[in-house]
Write a protein that holds these residues in place. Sequence first.
Motif, PDB file in Angstrom:
ATOM      1  N   MET A 187       4.231  -3.194   4.907  1.00 13.47           N
ATOM      2  CA  MET A 187       3.221  -2.920   3.878  1.00 13.47           C
ATOM      3  C   MET A 187       2.896  -1.436   3.822  1.00 13.47           C
ATOM      4  O   MET A 187       2.765  -0.855   2.735  1.00 13.47           O
ATOM      5  CB  MET A 187       1.955  -3.742   4.151  1.00 13.47           C
ATOM      6  CG  MET A 187       2.139  -5.221   3.917  1.00 13.47           C
ATOM      7  SD  MET A 187       0.606  -6.149   3.928  1.00 13.47           S
ATOM      8  CE  MET A 187       0.288  -6.262   5.664  1.00 13.47           C
ATOM      9  N   LEU A 188       2.779  -0.801   4.959  1.00 18.07           N
ATOM     10  CA  LEU A 188       2.486   0.623   5.009  1.00 18.07           C
ATOM     11  C   LEU A 188       3.646   1.437   4.440  1.00 18.07           C
ATOM     12  O   LEU A 188       3.431   2.367   3.648  1.00 18.07           O
ATOM     13  CB  LEU A 188       2.189   1.042   6.459  1.00 18.07           C
ATOM     14  CG  LEU A 188       1.882   2.520   6.674  1.00 18.07           C
ATOM     15  CD1 LEU A 188       0.550   2.875   6.021  1.00 18.07           C
ATOM     16  CD2 LEU A 188       1.850   2.833   8.150  1.00 18.07           C
TER      17      LEU A 188
ATOM     18  N   SER B 171       5.883   0.455   2.246  1.00 15.80           N
ATOM     19  CA  SER B 171       5.973   0.262   0.794  1.00 15.80           C
ATOM     20  C   SER B 171       4.914   1.074   0.055  1.00 15.80           C
ATOM     21  O   SER B 171       5.156   1.573  -1.039  1.00 15.80           O
ATOM     22  CB  SER B 171       5.861  -1.217   0.446  1.00 15.80           C
ATOM     23  OG  SER B 171       4.539  -1.665   0.631  1.00 15.80           O
ATOM     24  N   ARG B 172       3.748   1.215   0.643  1.00 18.90           N
ATOM     25  CA  ARG B 172       2.716   2.047   0.005  1.00 18.90           C
ATOM     26  C   ARG B 172       3.079   3.525   0.054  1.00 18.90           C
ATOM     27  O   ARG B 172       2.835   4.259  -0.886  1.00 18.90           O
ATOM     28  CB  ARG B 172       1.374   1.822   0.678  1.00 18.90           C
ATOM     29  CG  ARG B 172       0.840   0.437   0.472  1.00 18.90           C
ATOM     30  CD  ARG B 172      -0.595   0.473   0.055  1.00 18.90           C
ATOM     31  NE  ARG B 172      -1.075  -0.893  -0.031  1.00 18.90           N
ATOM     32  CZ  ARG B 172      -1.464  -1.420  -1.167  1.00 18.90           C
ATOM     33  NH1 ARG B 172      -1.446  -0.720  -2.251  1.00 18.90           N
ATOM     34  NH2 ARG B 172      -1.894  -2.652  -1.196  1.00 18.90           N
ATOM     35  N   LEU B 173       3.668   3.953   1.166  1.00 18.52           N
ATOM     36  CA  LEU B 173       4.015   5.363   1.309  1.00 18.52           C
ATOM     37  C   LEU B 173       5.234   5.750   0.479  1.00 18.52           C
ATOM     38  O   LEU B 173       5.322   6.871   0.001  1.00 18.52           O
ATOM     39  CB  LEU B 173       4.262   5.694   2.784  1.00 18.52           C
ATOM     40  CG  LEU B 173       3.044   5.614   3.701  1.00 18.52           C
ATOM     41  CD1 LEU B 173       3.447   5.884   5.147  1.00 18.52           C
ATOM     42  CD2 LEU B 173       1.959   6.583   3.262  1.00 18.52           C
ATOM     43  N   THR B 174       6.176   4.839   0.296  1.00 16.41           N
ATOM     44  CA  THR B 174       7.381   5.168  -0.468  1.00 16.41           C
ATOM     45  C   THR B 174       7.225   4.908  -1.956  1.00 16.41           C
ATOM     46  O   THR B 174       8.097   5.263  -2.731  1.00 16.41           O
ATOM     47  CB  THR B 174       8.584   4.369   0.053  1.00 16.41           C
ATOM     48  OG1 THR B 174       8.305   2.978  -0.076  1.00 16.41           O
ATOM     49  CG2 THR B 174       8.895   4.721   1.481  1.00 16.41           C
ATOM     50  N   GLY B 175       6.167   4.283  -2.384  1.00 11.94           N
ATOM     51  CA  GLY B 175       5.925   4.064  -3.803  1.00 11.94           C
ATOM     52  C   GLY B 175       6.572   2.826  -4.366  1.00 11.94           C
ATOM     53  O   GLY B 175       6.653   2.671  -5.578  1.00 11.94           O
ATOM     54  N   THR B 176       7.061   1.935  -3.524  1.00 13.03           N
ATOM     55  CA  THR B 176       7.678   0.714  -4.043  1.00 13.03           C
ATOM     56  C   THR B 176       6.651  -0.363  -4.361  1.00 13.03           C
ATOM     57  O   THR B 176       7.010  -1.400  -4.895  1.00 13.03           O
ATOM     58  CB  THR B 176       8.695   0.157  -3.035  1.00 13.03           C
ATOM     59  OG1 THR B 176       8.024  -0.081  -1.797  1.00 13.03           O
ATOM     60  CG2 THR B 176       9.840   1.121  -2.833  1.00 13.03           C
ATOM     61  N   ASN B 177       5.401  -0.124  -4.054  1.00 12.73           N
ATOM     62  CA  ASN B 177       4.341  -1.091  -4.330  1.00 12.73           C
ATOM     63  C   ASN B 177       3.779  -0.812  -5.717  1.00 12.73           C
ATOM     64  O   ASN B 177       2.766  -0.159  -5.878  1.00 12.73           O
ATOM     65  CB  ASN B 177       3.247  -1.002  -3.260  1.00 12.73           C
ATOM     66  CG  ASN B 177       2.191  -2.057  -3.453  1.00 12.73           C
ATOM     67  OD1 ASN B 177       2.429  -3.053  -4.108  1.00 12.73           O
ATOM     68  ND2 ASN B 177       1.020  -1.838  -2.885  1.00 12.73           N
TER      69      ASN B 177
ATOM     70  N   SER C   8       4.038  -8.438  16.773  1.00  9.23           N
ATOM     71  CA  SER C   8       3.764  -9.268  15.597  1.00  9.23           C
ATOM     72  C   SER C   8       2.918  -8.534  14.573  1.00  9.23           C
ATOM     73  O   SER C   8       3.175  -8.621  13.370  1.00  9.23           O
ATOM     74  CB  SER C   8       3.111 -10.579  16.012  1.00  9.23           C
ATOM     75  OG  SER C   8       1.858 -10.334  16.611  1.00  9.23           O
ATOM     76  N   THR C   9       1.926  -7.785  15.023  1.00 10.57           N
ATOM     77  CA  THR C   9       1.132  -7.031  14.047  1.00 10.57           C
ATOM     78  C   THR C   9       1.945  -5.898  13.436  1.00 10.57           C
ATOM     79  O   THR C   9       1.803  -5.598  12.245  1.00 10.57           O
ATOM     80  CB  THR C   9      -0.142  -6.462  14.702  1.00 10.57           C
ATOM     81  OG1 THR C   9       0.203  -5.705  15.855  1.00 10.57           O
ATOM     82  CG2 THR C   9      -1.110  -7.556  15.065  1.00 10.57           C
ATOM     83  N   SER C  10       2.819  -5.273  14.220  1.00  7.58           N
ATOM     84  CA  SER C  10       3.632  -4.206  13.637  1.00  7.58           C
ATOM     85  C   SER C  10       4.645  -4.768  12.646  1.00  7.58           C
ATOM     86  O   SER C  10       4.934  -4.127  11.633  1.00  7.58           O
ATOM     87  CB  SER C  10       4.330  -3.404  14.733  1.00  7.58           C
ATOM     88  OG  SER C  10       5.302  -4.189  15.380  1.00  7.58           O
ATOM     89  N   PHE C  11       5.193  -5.957  12.886  1.00 10.43           N
ATOM     90  CA  PHE C  11       6.130  -6.564  11.946  1.00 10.43           C
ATOM     91  C   PHE C  11       5.442  -6.967  10.652  1.00 10.43           C
ATOM     92  O   PHE C  11       6.084  -7.058   9.606  1.00 10.43           O
ATOM     93  CB  PHE C  11       6.816  -7.782  12.557  1.00 10.43           C
ATOM     94  CG  PHE C  11       7.850  -7.439  13.589  1.00 10.43           C
ATOM     95  CD1 PHE C  11       8.521  -6.236  13.568  1.00 10.43           C
ATOM     96  CD2 PHE C  11       8.146  -8.339  14.592  1.00 10.43           C
ATOM     97  CE1 PHE C  11       9.468  -5.926  14.519  1.00 10.43           C
ATOM     98  CE2 PHE C  11       9.097  -8.044  15.551  1.00 10.43           C
ATOM     99  CZ  PHE C  11       9.761  -6.832  15.512  1.00 10.43           C
TER     100      PHE C  11
END
Length: 124
Positions: free
Chosen positions: A29-30, A32-38, A21-24
Motif C-alpha cells: 500500500m505504501l 503504490s501511494r509513493l509510485t502513483g499507481t493508486n 505479516s504487517t509488512s506484507f
Amino acid sequence: MVDLSQYLPILLFLGVALLLSTSFVFTPMLVSRLTGTNKPNPDKLAEYECGFPAFEDPRSQFDVRFYLVAILFIVFDLEAAFLYPWAVSVFSLGWTAWIAMMIFIAELALGLVYAWKKGALEWE
C-alpha cells in the motif's frame, strides 16, 4: 521458581511473524501511494466477481444464477479431487472400486444433465 527464558524463542517467533505479516500488508500500500499507481476510477472500483454492485440496498433482489454456477463448479471440482486418488490406486483396489467410481460419475453426469435441462447453465 519458573524459568521464563524458555518462552523467549516463542516470543521471538511471534514477534517476527507479526512484523512480517504487517509488512506484507502495509508495504504494498505504501509503495503504490509513493509510485502513483493508486489512482482509483470507476472502472477499477466496479464489481467484477459477484455480478451486482456490492454497496446497494441489502433488501434488493439479485440474480441467483451466479451462485448456482459457483455451486456447480464446486461439485465438479470435488469430483476431480475424488477422481485423482482413485485413478492412482484403481489397479490395487479391484473391480469394486472401479464400479463404485463409475456409479459416482454416472450420478454426477445425471446431475449435470438435470441442471442443463432446467436451464441452470444458460446465462442471459
